[in-house]
Design a protein around this motif. Structure first.
Motif, PDB file in Angstrom:
ATOM      1  N   SER A  40       0.839  -1.208   0.000  1.00  0.00           N
ATOM      2  CA  SER A  40       0.000   0.000   0.000  1.00  0.00           C
ATOM      3  C   SER A  40       0.862   1.241   0.000  1.00  0.00           C
ATOM      4  CB  SER A  40      -0.886   0.046   1.247  1.00  0.00           C
ATOM      5  OG  SER A  40      -1.777  -1.006   1.247  1.00  0.00           O
ATOM      6  N   ILE A  41       0.508   2.167  -0.872  1.00  0.00           N
ATOM      7  CA  ILE A  41       1.257   3.421  -0.942  1.00  0.00           C
ATOM      8  C   ILE A  41       0.274   4.579  -0.780  1.00  0.00           C
ATOM      9  CG2 ILE A  41       2.794   4.854  -2.338  1.00  0.00           C
ATOM     10  CD1 ILE A  41       3.559   2.380  -3.899  1.00  0.00           C
ATOM     11  N   ASN A  42       0.498   5.386   0.237  1.00  0.00           N
ATOM     12  CA  ASN A  42      -0.304   6.586   0.440  1.00  0.00           C
ATOM     13  C   ASN A  42       0.615   7.776   0.519  1.00  0.00           C
ATOM     14  OD1 ASN A  42      -3.104   5.531   1.095  1.00  0.00           O
ATOM     15  ND2 ASN A  42      -1.788   4.350   2.458  1.00  0.00           N
ATOM     16  N   THR A  53       8.223  17.592  -4.599  1.00  0.00           N
ATOM     17  CA  THR A  53       8.582  16.643  -3.544  1.00  0.00           C
ATOM     18  C   THR A  53       7.557  15.517  -3.496  1.00  0.00           C
ATOM     19  OG1 THR A  53       9.476  18.480  -2.275  1.00  0.00           O
ATOM     20  CG2 THR A  53       9.128  16.432  -1.101  1.00  0.00           C
ATOM     21  N   LEU A  54       8.071  14.316  -3.368  1.00  0.00           N
ATOM     22  CA  LEU A  54       7.219  13.132  -3.229  1.00  0.00           C
ATOM     23  C   LEU A  54       7.329  12.648  -1.792  1.00  0.00           C
ATOM     24  CD1 LEU A  54       5.688  10.652  -4.704  1.00  0.00           C
ATOM     25  CD2 LEU A  54       7.938   9.588  -4.643  1.00  0.00           C
ATOM     26  N   LYS A  55       6.175  12.482  -1.131  1.00  0.00           N
ATOM     27  CA  LYS A  55       6.161  11.931   0.227  1.00  0.00           C
ATOM     28  C   LYS A  55       5.215  10.751   0.220  1.00  0.00           C
ATOM     29  CE  LYS A  55       6.799  16.293   2.633  1.00  0.00           C
ATOM     30  NZ  LYS A  55       6.098  17.357   3.328  1.00  0.00           N
ATOM     31  N   ILE A  56       5.726   9.599   0.616  1.00  0.00           N
ATOM     32  CA  ILE A  56       4.848   8.428   0.631  1.00  0.00           C
ATOM     33  C   ILE A  56       5.004   7.635   1.918  1.00  0.00           C
ATOM     34  CG2 ILE A  56       4.517   8.077  -1.845  1.00  0.00           C
ATOM     35  CD1 ILE A  56       6.865   6.098  -1.796  1.00  0.00           C
ATOM     36  N   ARG A  75       5.434 -10.616   9.029  1.00  0.00           N
ATOM     37  CA  ARG A  75       5.654  -9.375   9.771  1.00  0.00           C
ATOM     38  C   ARG A  75       5.191  -8.195   8.931  1.00  0.00           C
ATOM     39  NH1 ARG A  75      11.220  -9.301  12.429  1.00  0.00           N
ATOM     40  NH2 ARG A  75      10.093 -10.542  13.956  1.00  0.00           N
ATOM     41  N   GLU A  76       4.587  -7.238   9.639  1.00  0.00           N
ATOM     42  CA  GLU A  76       4.067  -6.047   8.975  1.00  0.00           C
ATOM     43  C   GLU A  76       5.107  -4.933   9.043  1.00  0.00           C
ATOM     44  OE1 GLU A  76       0.149  -5.225  10.418  1.00  0.00           O
ATOM     45  OE2 GLU A  76       0.132  -3.231   9.498  1.00  0.00           O
ATOM     46  N   TYR A  77       5.239  -4.195   7.957  1.00  0.00           N
ATOM     47  CA  TYR A  77       6.213  -3.099   7.905  1.00  0.00           C
ATOM     48  C   TYR A  77       5.529  -1.793   7.499  1.00  0.00           C
ATOM     49  CZ  TYR A  77       9.871  -6.671   7.975  1.00  0.00           C
ATOM     50  OH  TYR A  77      10.691  -7.714   8.316  1.00  0.00           O
ATOM     51  N   HIS A  78       6.000  -0.723   8.077  1.00  0.00           N
ATOM     52  CA  HIS A  78       5.544   0.626   7.692  1.00  0.00           C
ATOM     53  C   HIS A  78       6.763   1.517   7.533  1.00  0.00           C
ATOM     54  CE1 HIS A  78       1.264  -0.033   8.620  1.00  0.00           C
ATOM     55  NE2 HIS A  78       1.736  -0.876   9.518  1.00  0.00           N
ATOM     56  N   TYR A  79       6.858   2.169   6.408  1.00  0.00           N
ATOM     57  CA  TYR A  79       7.979   3.084   6.200  1.00  0.00           C
ATOM     58  C   TYR A  79       7.484   4.386   5.572  1.00  0.00           C
ATOM     59  CZ  TYR A  79      11.135  -0.926   6.791  1.00  0.00           C
ATOM     60  OH  TYR A  79      11.807  -2.013   7.265  1.00  0.00           O
ATOM     61  N   ASP A  80       8.188   5.465   5.875  1.00  0.00           N
ATOM     62  CA  ASP A  80       7.934   6.746   5.216  1.00  0.00           C
ATOM     63  C   ASP A  80       9.139   7.111   4.364  1.00  0.00           C
ATOM     64  OD1 ASP A  80       5.356   7.719   6.246  1.00  0.00           O
ATOM     65  OD2 ASP A  80       6.364   7.469   8.174  1.00  0.00           O
TER      66      ASP A  80
END
Ligand SMILES: [Zn+2]
Ligand SMILES: [Zn+2]
Length: 149
Positions: A40-42, A53-56, A75-80
């Protein structure tokens, strides 16, 4: 997903929201990791004062095999991630993405970003006890007699 950047470069204040999932079949090619869910990309891409600028925010679940005890787990991952997109010339580094043809391949960028963030050693838990070298018992689940002699 490909993002057309022409408008974003041309109009100061232009902004585009991103809410997208990279489907599993497009993630098959990455053999180093096994995705359990789509990625998922938000986020957004925005031209602020002429700088694009791209922020995701990227989230996904991976199937893993523990490096120490060989157990399968997920395992679940979240990155900015944040990147400045430039049209040409300036050197390309982690922060600056050169996009000469005005089309940004978001899938490719997001996946290479997340692969760089993943830890090189994957353990089912931080204090995984691993397997007994002698009998192969998973020492998280039970102890064995081998070390007690
Ligand atoms: Zn383990
Ligand atoms: Zn043992």
């Amino acid at each position: 997903m490909k993002i057309q950047l022409k408008q974003l470069f041309d109009i100061v204040g232009e902004r585009k929201e991103i809410d997208y999932k990279i489907p599993l079949d497009e993630l098959d090619g990455y053999k180093a990791v096994s995705f359990k869910t789509p990625v998922s990309i938000n986020g957004e891409v925005e031209n602020r004062a002429g700088i694009v600028t791209l922020k995701i925010h990227v989230s996904f679940v991976l199937n893993h095999v523990c490096d120490r005890c060989l157990k399968n787990f997920e395992r679940e991952y979240h990155y900015d991630f944040e990147h400045t997109i430039v049209r040409s010339s300036q050197k390309e580094d982690d922060e600056h993405i050169v996009c000469e043809n005005m089309v940004l391949d978001l899938n490719e960028l997001a996946i290479s970003d997340l692969l760089l963030q993943l830890p090189s050693k994957i353990l089912c838990k931080e204090d995984c006890k691993g397997l007994c070298f002698v009998c192969g018992q998973n020492l998280n689940e039970a102890s064995c007699e081998c070390s007690k002699s």
